[in-house]
Design an enzyme around this catalytic site. Structure first.
Site, PDB file in Angstrom:
ATOM      1  N   CYS A  44       0.823  -1.221   0.000  1.00  0.00           N
ATOM      2  CA  CYS A  44       0.000   0.000   0.000  1.00  0.00           C
ATOM      3  C   CYS A  44       0.852   1.265   0.000  1.00  0.00           C
ATOM      4  O   CYS A  44       0.419   2.314  -0.503  1.00  0.00           O
ATOM      5  CB  CYS A  44      -0.890   0.043   1.247  1.00  0.00           C
ATOM      6  N   CYS A  63      -2.775   3.671   2.617  1.00  0.00           N
ATOM      7  CA  CYS A  63      -3.525   2.625   3.308  1.00  0.00           C
ATOM      8  C   CYS A  63      -4.582   3.220   4.227  1.00  0.00           C
ATOM      9  O   CYS A  63      -4.509   4.377   4.626  1.00  0.00           O
ATOM     10  CB  CYS A  63      -2.583   1.718   4.093  1.00  0.00           C
ATOM     11  N   ASP A  64      -5.514   2.377   4.611  1.00  0.00           N
ATOM     12  CA  ASP A  64      -6.783   2.751   5.225  1.00  0.00           C
ATOM     13  C   ASP A  64      -6.770   3.989   6.121  1.00  0.00           C
ATOM     14  O   ASP A  64      -7.416   4.990   5.833  1.00  0.00           O
ATOM     15  CB  ASP A  64      -7.331   1.574   6.034  1.00  0.00           C
ATOM     16  N   SER A  88     -13.566  -4.525   8.262  1.00  0.00           N
ATOM     17  CA  SER A  88     -12.801  -4.114   7.095  1.00  0.00           C
ATOM     18  C   SER A  88     -13.765  -3.757   5.980  1.00  0.00           C
ATOM     19  O   SER A  88     -14.874  -4.293   5.877  1.00  0.00           O
ATOM     20  CB  SER A  88     -11.895  -5.255   6.649  1.00  0.00           C
TER      21      SER A  88
END
Length: 577
Positions: free
Chosen positions: A59, A132-133, A480
């Site tokens: 990521c 990333c997240d 998620s």
């Protein structure tokens, strides 16, 4: 804040004046000369170029080169870039073990570290590059907190893997773990799949949290149009990176700041786009947290009301057929917003980092009939969004479920209660789940976890065993964006503060109706009061450190699990110091 007639900059109101101007700043300037800056570069605005580069996961591995391209754009536009990195906790690596407790905490650390770097060094503007997240909302939270001219750049998604003739993502690997446990997938096949699922740089390719928040960055106006579309491995991403650097310099000239862009209406636009893509439930956690930084009240309930009137349009994994690359190739977020705007579902007059309104950005975007990744509003995948808010006796403060791709929107069954994810995962792996069960995972909220873990390992294992459409899962933790099934998260109040989920016992009946927006615990109120008398908060394993600190100050999930007063507690904004 404009240039002087001769093209030089007037820094009299820029934060960097505190480190570059006047005789008293000679020591400071000596450091800049040590880094080979010229007097002309020192006299220009300083632009922080923050990236979440690291080697923890794919990521983030493409972010450094994109940050360098941003710096090229800043220089070309007549300002001086100052690159720095912050952390990322990558959920794919942290998933399914104690490391996941660091995930949501990292959002706060990213925002805090970017804030401190910009404050400490007097930077005038910010370009944030994230992959990333939690790094995406964390970076945008820092922009709204600092309120200096800012542009966000997504590092791009991963390309799909190819295994035995079909496209695969990391979700397929998580679900394959469940298939292996159920005896339907050989270990050799699992080993072969894991070698092919992730072919290179980039964040998870489905409409999981990273791609959801990347879409948000464009919809809310902080990112250049189409900048989220191209996959990370594409060298053509560098053109967007360079353009982002040039754009932030124009914002300095205009004095256009993030809170001018991210208005209440802009947050509504962002929620509409997240919902229309069938995005991650985490959007309902991160948008309230971002709004908090801007002094705007935008809670889970606001998000849920928007979800009710938003059609589900993007046929993206995990509920659909396509990945982020496919959406980008047919027109990305601008194409999606074109049909939403034409239907009157977006506020077109919101200003963006281009200096134009959202509607002006979309003037030349024409609908494409030759694609089916994005449906028009007139022919949606479903009339209501792929996300739904729930309220009821089990969740007085609310909860959320991702309905995208689900055929079954209601469930009623007996509770099987677990204090923490690991116990539930082991129960699932042991094959003890019965059709009709409602698995309850509690003490996984912001305070009780601590850290509000995601539950992909457990939900993927259920799907891998063929039980994904036969049971429900309810938690005060998170899911998620890759999660599939009737999985209800963010249940509030959380167990650690005595919410109803703390009082559930094995066999209690729980009823969920995602279409009606209801989740109830069918236990008499008197009985719950009796149970509450004997209830005590759980003692966690974290008595010190960053995770402990987060648990002491974190607010409830429906308000974003924030850790400070936000803009409403601000005495003076950073640029005005």
């Amino acid at each position: 804040m404009s240039r002087n007639p001769d093209g030089t900059w007037d820094k009299s109101r820029l934060p960097s004046r505190h480190v570059t101007e006047g005789p008293s700043r000679a020591p400071h300037r000596s450091y800049y000369y040590a880094m080979a800056l010229t007097p002309e570069e020192i006299a220009q605005p300083f632009v922080g170029v923050a990236s979440c580069w690291n080697e923890a996961a794919p990521c983030n591995t493409a972010l450094m080169r994109q940050a360098h391209a941003v710096s090229d754009g800043v220089k070309a536009a007549g300002a001086t870039p100052r690159e720095f990195c912050t952390i990322t906790v990558t959920d794919g690596i942290a998933m399914g073990h104690e490391g996941m407790r660091a995930s949501l905490v990292s959002r706060e650390v990213i925002a805090d570290s970017v804030e401190l770097t910009v404050r400490g060094h007097g930077y005038d503007a910010l370009v944030g590059v994230a992959g990333c997240d939690k790094s995406l909302p964390g970076m945008m939270m820092a922009m709204l907190r600092l309120n200096v001219p800012s542009v966000f750049l997504y590092g791009g998604s991963i390309l799909p893997g190819c295994w035995r003739g079909r496209d695969v993502t990391v979700l397929d690997v998580f679900e394959a773990v469940g298939q292996h446990a159920a005896g339907t997938l050989a270990e050799a096949d699992l080993s072969d799949l894991e070698r092919h699922a992730c072919p290179g740089d980039g964040a998870c390719g489905g409409q999981f949290t990273a791609n959801t928040m990347a879409c948000v960055s464009e919809a809310i106006g902080l990112a250049l149009p189409l900048s989220a579309a191209l996959p990370a491995p594409y060298e053509s991403r560098h053109a967007y990176a360079r353009a982002s650097g040039e754009a932030v310099v124009r914002l300095i000239e205009r004095g256009l700041r993030p809170r001018d862009i991210c208005t209440r209406e802009a947050f509504e636009n962002a929620a509409v786009v997240a919902c229309a893509t069938g995005g991650s439930t985490n959007a309902a956690l991160h948008l309230p947290a971002m709004a908090h930084e801007a002094g705007i009240e935008f809670t889970l309930k606001d998000f849920a009301l928007i979800a009710r009137r938003t059609p589900y349009l993007a046929d993206l994994k995990p509920g659909g057929r396509y990945v982020a690359r496919d959406m980008g190739e047919v027109g990305g977020v601008p194409l999606l917003m074109r049909t939403l705007l034409d239907a009157g579902l977006l506020h077109g007059d919101c200003i963006t980092v281009t200096g134009k309104t959202l509607a002006e950005n979309l003037v030349e975007v024409a609908w494409r009939e030759d694609q089916d990744v994005i449906r028009p509003v007139s022919n949606p995948l479903s009339a209501h969004a792929g996300l739904s808010g729930l309220w009821g006796s089990l969740a007085p403060d609310g909860a959320i479920v991702k309905t995208a791709g689900l055929a079954r929107l209601s469930h009623r069954g007996p509770a099987r209660v677990f204090d923490g994810e690991q116990a539930c995962f082991e129960f699932v792996q042991a094959g003890k789940v019965r059709p009709g069960d409602v698995l309850v995972i509690r003490y996984e909220g912001p305070r009780g976890g601590p850290g509000m873990r995601e539950m992909l390992s457990t939900t993927a294992a259920l799907y891998g065993q063929g039980l994904g459409d036969q049971v429900a899962l309810v938690t005060d933790g998170r899911f998620s964006g890759a999660t599939r099934g009737l999985c209800v998260g963010h249940v509030g109040p959380e167990a650690q503060v005595g919410g109803p989920i703390a009082l559930v016992e094995d066999g209690d009946i729980i009823a969920i109706d995602a279409e009606a927006g209801v989740i109830n615990l069918e236990v008499d109120h008197t009985e719950l009061e009796h149970r509450l008398k004997y209830w005590k908060p759980r003692v966690t394993d974290y008595g010190s450190g960053a995770i402990w600190k987060f648990a002491q100050v974190s607010g409830p999930a429906h308000e974003g699990a924030v850790t400070h007063p936000g803009a409403r507690g601000e005495r003076k904004a950073y640029p005005d110091l």
